[in-house]
Design a protein around this motif. Structure first.
Motif: not given
Length: 147
Positions: A28-40, A110-124
Motif C-alpha cells: 500500500v505504501e507504493s500505491v499511495v506514493a504514486v498519487f498526489s497528496p489530494d489524489g483520488t 516530487d515529479g509526476w503523480r496520479l491526481h485522479t484514477r477512475a476504474m471502468t470494468f468491461l462486463r461479459r
C-alpha cells in the motif's frame, strides 16, 4: 516529439508501473506514493482519497494487476490525462476482471503523480460500469476524501 515530452511520458509510465507492481505485491505504501497528496481513486460508485487507500487496498482481492502502455495526452506543462487498459487475475482462483483506468496526472515538486484514477470494468454482457457499490467487504470512503 520533444525530448522533454519523451522524458515526461517515461516518468508517467514508470509511475503507473509502480502502481501495478504495488497492487500486485499488496504494498500500500507504493500505491499511495504514486498519487498526489489530494489524489483520488473512483470505483464502486465512490470516490476514495489517499487517506482511504490502506483500508481500500486491504479489502481488494489479491492477484496480478497486468496493465498495458497508457495513452497520454498533455494539457500543458504540469498536467496530463490518460487511459490504461487493465487485466486483473485473482490469485485465489485465477478468475479475471478486465477494464481500463481513466487518469489525470499532475507534475508536483516530487515529479509526476496520479491526481485522479477512475476504474471502468468491461462486463461479459458488453456493459461497462465502475463496479458494484454493494460489496460489503469494501470500505466506505472516509471524510477526508476530496469532492
Amino acid at each position: 516529439m520533444e525530448s522533454s515530452r519523451i522524458a515526461d511520458i517515461i516518468e508517467i509510465e514508470q509511475l503507473l508501473a509502480r502502481y501495478a507492481a504495488g497492487m500486485t505485491k499488496d504494498d500500500v505504501e507504493s500505491v499511495v506514493a504514486v498519487f498526489s497528496p489530494d489524489g483520488t481513486y473512483s470505483a464502486f460508485g465512490e470516490k476514495y482519497g489517499v487517506a482511504d487507500f490502506p483500508e481500500l487496498v486491504a479489502a481488494a482481492p489479491k492477484g496480478l494487476f497486468a496493465v498495458s502502455t497508457p495513452a497520454i495526452t498533455f494539457d500543458g506543462e504540469g498536467s496530463a490525462r490518460g487511459e490504461q487498459p487493465l487485466c486483473f487475475v485473482a490469485q485465489a482462483d485465477h478468475s479475471m476482471r478486465i477494464g481500463y483506468y481513466t487518469d489525470t496526472y499532475l507534475r508536483t515538486p516530487d515529479g509526476w503523480r496520479l491526481h485522479t484514477r477512475a476504474m471502468t470494468f468491461l462486463r461479459r454482457d458488453g456493459s461497462r460500469d465502475s463496479g458494484r457499490p454493494h460489496d460489503p467487504r469494501r470500505p466506505a470512503p472516509g471524510r477526508t476524501t476530496a469532492s
